[in-house]
Design a protein around this motif. Structure first.
Motif, PDB file in Angstrom:
ATOM      1  N   PHE A  48      50.754  55.369  39.526  1.00 32.29           N
ATOM      2  CA  PHE A  48      50.274  54.378  40.494  1.00 32.29           C
ATOM      3  C   PHE A  48      48.807  54.652  40.833  1.00 32.29           C
ATOM      4  O   PHE A  48      48.410  55.803  41.004  1.00 32.29           O
ATOM      5  N   GLY A  49      47.988  53.585  40.905  1.00 30.26           N
ATOM      6  CA  GLY A  49      46.619  53.753  41.399  1.00 30.26           C
ATOM      7  C   GLY A  49      45.526  53.695  40.353  1.00 30.26           C
ATOM      8  O   GLY A  49      44.421  54.175  40.591  1.00 30.26           O
ATOM      9  N   VAL A  50      45.797  53.096  39.219  1.00 24.94           N
ATOM     10  CA  VAL A  50      44.767  53.003  38.176  1.00 24.94           C
ATOM     11  C   VAL A  50      43.696  51.960  38.533  1.00 24.94           C
ATOM     12  O   VAL A  50      42.514  52.124  38.244  1.00 24.94           O
ATOM     13  N   LEU A  51      44.103  50.893  39.195  1.00 22.79           N
ATOM     14  CA  LEU A  51      43.146  49.812  39.495  1.00 22.79           C
ATOM     15  C   LEU A  51      42.062  50.305  40.452  1.00 22.79           C
ATOM     16  O   LEU A  51      42.351  50.986  41.439  1.00 22.79           O
ATOM     17  N   GLN A  52      40.835  49.943  40.127  1.00 24.77           N
ATOM     18  CA  GLN A  52      39.683  50.390  40.916  1.00 24.77           C
ATOM     19  C   GLN A  52      39.249  49.305  41.897  1.00 24.77           C
ATOM     20  O   GLN A  52      39.020  48.158  41.488  1.00 24.77           O
ATOM     21  N   ALA A  53      39.127  49.694  43.148  1.00 23.93           N
ATOM     22  CA  ALA A  53      38.688  48.732  44.168  1.00 23.93           C
ATOM     23  C   ALA A  53      37.352  48.135  43.756  1.00 23.93           C
ATOM     24  O   ALA A  53      36.484  48.821  43.212  1.00 23.93           O
ATOM     25  N   GLY A  54      37.192  46.835  43.983  1.00 19.52           N
ATOM     26  CA  GLY A  54      35.929  46.163  43.687  1.00 19.52           C
ATOM     27  C   GLY A  54      35.879  45.524  42.306  1.00 19.52           C
ATOM     28  O   GLY A  54      34.999  44.717  42.018  1.00 19.52           O
ATOM     29  N   THR A  55      36.842  45.875  41.434  1.00 18.57           N
ATOM     30  CA  THR A  55      36.847  45.248  40.094  1.00 18.57           C
ATOM     31  C   THR A  55      37.269  43.780  40.246  1.00 18.57           C
ATOM     32  O   THR A  55      38.261  43.494  40.931  1.00 18.57           O
ATOM     33  N   PRO A  56      36.540  42.858  39.596  1.00 14.71           N
ATOM     34  CA  PRO A  56      36.963  41.453  39.702  1.00 14.71           C
ATOM     35  C   PRO A  56      38.372  41.240  39.143  1.00 14.71           C
ATOM     36  O   PRO A  56      38.724  41.800  38.108  1.00 14.71           O
ATOM     37  N   ALA A  57      39.158  40.485  39.887  1.00 14.71           N
ATOM     38  CA  ALA A  57      40.505  40.095  39.422  1.00 14.71           C
ATOM     39  C   ALA A  57      40.497  38.571  39.388  1.00 14.71           C
ATOM     40  O   ALA A  57      40.952  37.918  40.324  1.00 14.71           O
ATOM     41  N   PRO A  58      39.936  38.013  38.320  1.00 10.33           N
ATOM     42  CA  PRO A  58      39.582  36.586  38.343  1.00 10.33           C
ATOM     43  C   PRO A  58      40.745  35.606  38.239  1.00 10.33           C
ATOM     44  O   PRO A  58      40.570  34.410  38.434  1.00 10.33           O
ATOM     45  N   GLY A  59      41.941  36.084  37.926  1.00 11.84           N
ATOM     46  CA  GLY A  59      43.051  35.155  37.700  1.00 11.84           C
ATOM     47  C   GLY A  59      42.819  34.355  36.431  1.00 11.84           C
ATOM     48  O   GLY A  59      41.971  34.723  35.611  1.00 11.84           O
ATOM     49  N   GLY A  60      43.541  33.263  36.261  1.00 13.72           N
ATOM     50  CA  GLY A  60      43.394  32.455  35.041  1.00 13.72           C
ATOM     51  C   GLY A  60      44.569  31.516  34.908  1.00 13.72           C
ATOM     52  O   GLY A  60      45.375  31.381  35.833  1.00 13.72           O
ATOM     53  N   PRO A  61      44.669  30.889  33.749  1.00 11.54           N
ATOM     54  CA  PRO A  61      45.766  29.929  33.567  1.00 11.54           C
ATOM     55  C   PRO A  61      47.132  30.609  33.617  1.00 11.54           C
ATOM     56  O   PRO A  61      47.239  31.808  33.351  1.00 11.54           O
ATOM     57  N   SER A  62      48.110  29.811  33.959  1.00 11.63           N
ATOM     58  CA  SER A  62      49.484  30.320  34.058  1.00 11.63           C
ATOM     59  C   SER A  62      49.897  30.942  32.715  1.00 11.63           C
ATOM     60  O   SER A  62      49.714  30.343  31.657  1.00 11.63           O
ATOM     61  N   LEU A  63      50.454  32.152  32.783  1.00 12.86           N
ATOM     62  CA  LEU A  63      50.824  32.848  31.534  1.00 12.86           C
ATOM     63  C   LEU A  63      52.011  32.188  30.858  1.00 12.86           C
ATOM     64  O   LEU A  63      52.076  32.067  29.647  1.00 12.86           O
ATOM     65  N   PHE A  64      52.982  31.816  31.670  1.00 14.35           N
ATOM     66  CA  PHE A  64      54.207  31.228  31.112  1.00 14.35           C
ATOM     67  C   PHE A  64      54.552  29.974  31.908  1.00 14.35           C
ATOM     68  O   PHE A  64      55.346  30.035  32.845  1.00 14.35           O
ATOM     69  N   PRO A  65      53.953  28.829  31.533  1.00 17.85           N
ATOM     70  CA  PRO A  65      54.279  27.607  32.279  1.00 17.85           C
ATOM     71  C   PRO A  65      55.778  27.319  32.169  1.00 17.85           C
ATOM     72  O   PRO A  65      56.389  27.564  31.122  1.00 17.85           O
ATOM     73  N   ARG A  66      56.340  26.832  33.264  1.00 17.75           N
ATOM     74  CA  ARG A  66      57.767  26.519  33.273  1.00 17.75           C
ATOM     75  C   ARG A  66      58.068  25.408  32.268  1.00 17.75           C
ATOM     76  O   ARG A  66      57.350  24.416  32.209  1.00 17.75           O
ATOM     77  N   VAL A  67      59.133  25.590  31.510  1.00 14.82           N
ATOM     78  CA  VAL A  67      59.495  24.560  30.527  1.00 14.82           C
ATOM     79  C   VAL A  67      60.430  23.568  31.200  1.00 14.82           C
ATOM     80  O   VAL A  67      61.408  23.968  31.838  1.00 14.82           O
ATOM     81  N   GLY A  68      60.092  22.281  31.078  1.00 15.60           N
ATOM     82  CA  GLY A  68      60.954  21.249  31.676  1.00 15.60           C
ATOM     83  C   GLY A  68      61.994  20.789  30.681  1.00 15.60           C
ATOM     84  O   GLY A  68      62.877  21.549  30.285  1.00 15.60           O
ATOM     85  N   LYS A  69      61.814  19.563  30.218  1.00 12.71           N
ATOM     86  CA  LYS A  69      62.806  18.965  29.319  1.00 12.71           C
ATOM     87  C   LYS A  69      62.761  19.610  27.918  1.00 12.71           C
ATOM     88  O   LYS A  69      61.697  19.904  27.410  1.00 12.71           O
TER      89      LYS A  69
END
Ligand code: MSP
Length: 659
Positions: free
Chosen positions: A491-512
């Motif tokens: 636990f604790g690898v992530l460094q404070a201040g590093t950008p966590a920009p997000g992005g497109p949904s990894l697994f969009p929900r499948v409908g029909k």
């Protein structure tokens, strides 16, 4: 070099077969294990390949009018392209037609022969001509039709035999002394049960006069090696047994893990250890037999079932990583598993879109809104934070143990259990309320724990979904590659201040559901016997205009749309309602179909049975005067009438592609 060594193999696949989900499963399982063991810091060698000798390959090549080697060279690409697409990281790919393999096969046989374990004898009994296997009296009795048609014959011929019987007591003791040698236990018991009966020696040759496409026996070139004897040796030939440099063999062999399907345990768990014993090689560390993928309708998945790429289209439609995840999650060790689009989509929606995808999207959204889109300070405020961290760490220890026991489906459950716990933690913590109240420490502690949970889920699932987990790392500001398991799961690898920009949904929900993709339909129909009146004209009307193609000519692509195959007529009868038509049952490989053709004026039904004909296999089914017709046979219109197009080689198997 790492101290721990991990050598994993898949069966070498028959080069003639079209790859399907069963092949994909073993290769993805081996790949997943290889990637985990690399992550654990071990020295990994992952071997796969193709089984390229034997009568079926010889016949298929002849049916196509090409050299056997040319046929193999073309067919092997189907597997190699699939492995590339499925992100398989094999370290070697062995083909049994390679000189490096054939050399070792001959050396192996010679040694075994010199030891007195291979001898010449006479085989007297039943023989299945098509399958090129000897059958027992009992099996022959059950195949009365084949016996009558000459497909199963009585045979007396000289051949070479391997003394299985000599090693039987040794193998029984070995299995008892090494309880993990064959897994799971049910398969081990099956083999022990089989070894309770006295074994007949194994015929390890075929006369070269009948079968040319094989490795000649080093001590008698009138014979070639039986295909299983040849194939099993790949596991040691690829790593250089008995070559100039045997260092790879010395390093990897003791750790060998053979992954196989449950249908091929006998050659692997009985013949193979005995063959090795005969030449003085220790048995592999473990042979693990998995279950079968079964189509949703309950039928055994075979290459004829449903056509259409045999569920590999799921990877095209829903992504390679989702496909790999499904394979690893939905088959429990040693058991069969069902597959259809609904089962697949349910799994992706519940685990990947809901649990993991949801945790990622809500976390990066809150990171953006509450802490400026960057990893916040690491904080732990109370036992809720501590509890979550401990849960994650416990699950990761357990997940590693489960991978080492080759239970990826349980390992995934363990990983998903902390993802779900993190979703519950968010609900409990309500960081949105803390944000409104200005409790920045609570917000930061919560988001740091969510990000770390996501990072560690990404590390732990990376061997299964390498591309998606790399995207996940990018979205949360984690290192692009996880490095080694030990450090990456602290636990604790992530460094404070590093950008966590997000992005497109990894697994969009499948409908029909969209249903199984259509196999391409022929765009050009050929005039044909037994075709419903008017169909040719209609097909012509429908054929799209191809600019630049002279009238009356078709392009190579148009021709490729017509699937011509060899077929065997199994039964033929008069059509009950039409004098000109005959109704026939035909075999296309393992598939059975009915076709109707207007040949009653030219052929008697009883003269047709056993004929090897040519059919258009991808014609839309039609009903002709109440009888279903699933295909069309080809015939030449001669001045005197009509003659069926048949194959020159009377033993040519049914189901071969014609091009
Ligand atoms: N060439 C031999 C293996 C020689 S290994 C020294 C062979 N080839 S195969 O292509 O027919 O099968 C390869 C593997 O695919 C086998 O392990 C078999 O069990 C597996 N499968 C075939 N159909 C399957 C499913 N429907 N589901 C899971 N695996 C199945 O046998």
């Amino acid at each position: 070099m790492a101290d721990s060594v991990f050598y994993v193999t898949t069966p070498i696949y028959y080069v003639n077969d079209e790859p399907h989900i069963g092949h994909a499963y073993t290769s993805v399982l081996a790949d997943t294990l290889a990637r985990y063991h690399r992550l654990f810091g071990e020295d990994v060698f992952y071997l796969t390949g193709t089984d390229e000798h034997g009568l079926k390959v010889q016949q298929a090549a002849r049916a196509r009018g090409v050299e056997e080697q040319t046929h193999c060279d073309e067919m092997v690409a189907h597997f190699q392209e699939l492995w590339e697409k499925l992100a398989i990281t094999n370290d070697d790919f062995i083909r049994t037609t390679e000189a490096r393999h054939e050399r070792v096969v001959r050396e192996f046989l010679q040694r075994s022969f010199d030891n007195g374990d291979i001898y010449k004898g006479v085989y007297k009994g039943w023989y299945n001509v098509r399958e090129e296997v000897f059958v027992t009296e009992k099996e022959a009795k059950a195949m009365a039709d084949d016996v009558a048609a000459g497909r199963v014959i009585e045979l007396e011929e000289e051949n070479y035999f391997f003394r299985l019987s000599k090693y039987q007591p040794w193998l029984v003791d070995y299995i008892h002394e090494n309880p993990d040698f064959i897994a799971p236990e049910a398969r081990r018991n099956e083999i022990l049960g089989f070894l309770r009966e006295p074994l007949s020696d194994l015929c390890v040759s075929r006369p070269a006069a009948r079968l040319k496409w094989g490795v000649p026996l080093p001590f008698d070139d009138q014979y070639v090696t039986y295909v299983w004897f040849d194939a099993l040796i790949n596991y040691v030939s690829a790593i250089g047994w008995h070559t100039e440099d045997t260092s790879r063999f010395g390093r990897y062999w003791p750790s060998a893990l053979h992954l196989i399907g449950k249908d091929i345990i006998k050659p692997h768990c009985v013949y193979w250890p005995m063959m090795l014993k005969s030449v003085g090689i220790a048995p592999p560390r473990q042979i693990l037999a998995h279950g079968w993928w079964i189509a949703a309708d309950g039928a055994k998945l075979s290459k004829t079932l449903h056509g259409s790429g045999l569920f590999l289209w799921l990877a095209d439609r829903y992504g390679v990583d989702a496909f790999r995840y499904f394979l690893m999650r939905n088959m429990a060790a040693g058991q069969d598993a069902g597959v259809d689009e609904q089962t697949f989509v349910d799994r992706v929606n519940s685990d990947l879109a809901n649990d993991l995808g949801n945790l990622l999207s809500r976390t990066v959204k809150m990171v953006r809104q509450y802490v400026g889109g960057k990893v916040p300070e690491r904080r732990s405020l109370d036992e809720t934070d501590e509890g979550l961290r401990e849960k994650i760490e416990r699950s990761l220890v357990r997940a590693r143990e489960l991978i080492e026991r080759i239970e990826p489906h349980n390992a995934i459950e363990e990983i998903l259990s902390f993802v779900r716990a993190t979703n519950r933690y968010i609900v409990e913590r309500e960081p949105w309320k803390a944000y409104q109240k200005g409790e920045s420490e609570v917000v930061e502690a919560t988001l740091y724990h969510c990000l770390e949970s996501l990072r560690m889920a990404g590390v732990a699932l990376w061997p299964i979904m390498p591309a998606k987990c790399a995207e996940l790392f990018e979205q949360i500001g984690a290192p692009a590659a996880p490095g080694l398991w030990e450090e990456a799961t602290a636990f604790g690898v992530l460094q404070a201040g590093t950008p966590a920009p997000g992005g497109p949904s990894l697994f969009p929900r499948v409908g029909k559901l969209q249903g199984q993709p259509e196999t391409p339909k022929p765009r050009v129909a050929k005039p044909a016997v037994g075709k419903p009146a008017g169909a040719v004209a209609k097909a012509k009307e429908k054929a799209p205009e191809e600019p630049g193609v002279p009238e009356g000519l078709i392009t190579i692509d148009e021709f490729a749309n017509v699937q011509l195959r060899t077929a065997e007529i199994l039964e033929a009868r008069k059509h009950p309602n039409a004098d000109k038509l005959l109704v026939m049952r035909i075999a296309l490989g393992e598939e059975r179909r009915q076709i109707v053709a207007g040949i009653a004026a030219h052929y008697k039904p009883e003269d047709l049975v056993g004929k090897r004909i040519v059919v258009v296999a991808n014609l839309q089914p039609a009903t002709l005067r109440g009888e279903k017709s699933e295909g069309m046979l080809l015939a030449a219109h001669t001045p005197g009438g009509l003659t069926l197009i048949t194959t020159e080689d009377p033993t040519c198997p049914s189901g071969c592609k014609i091009s």
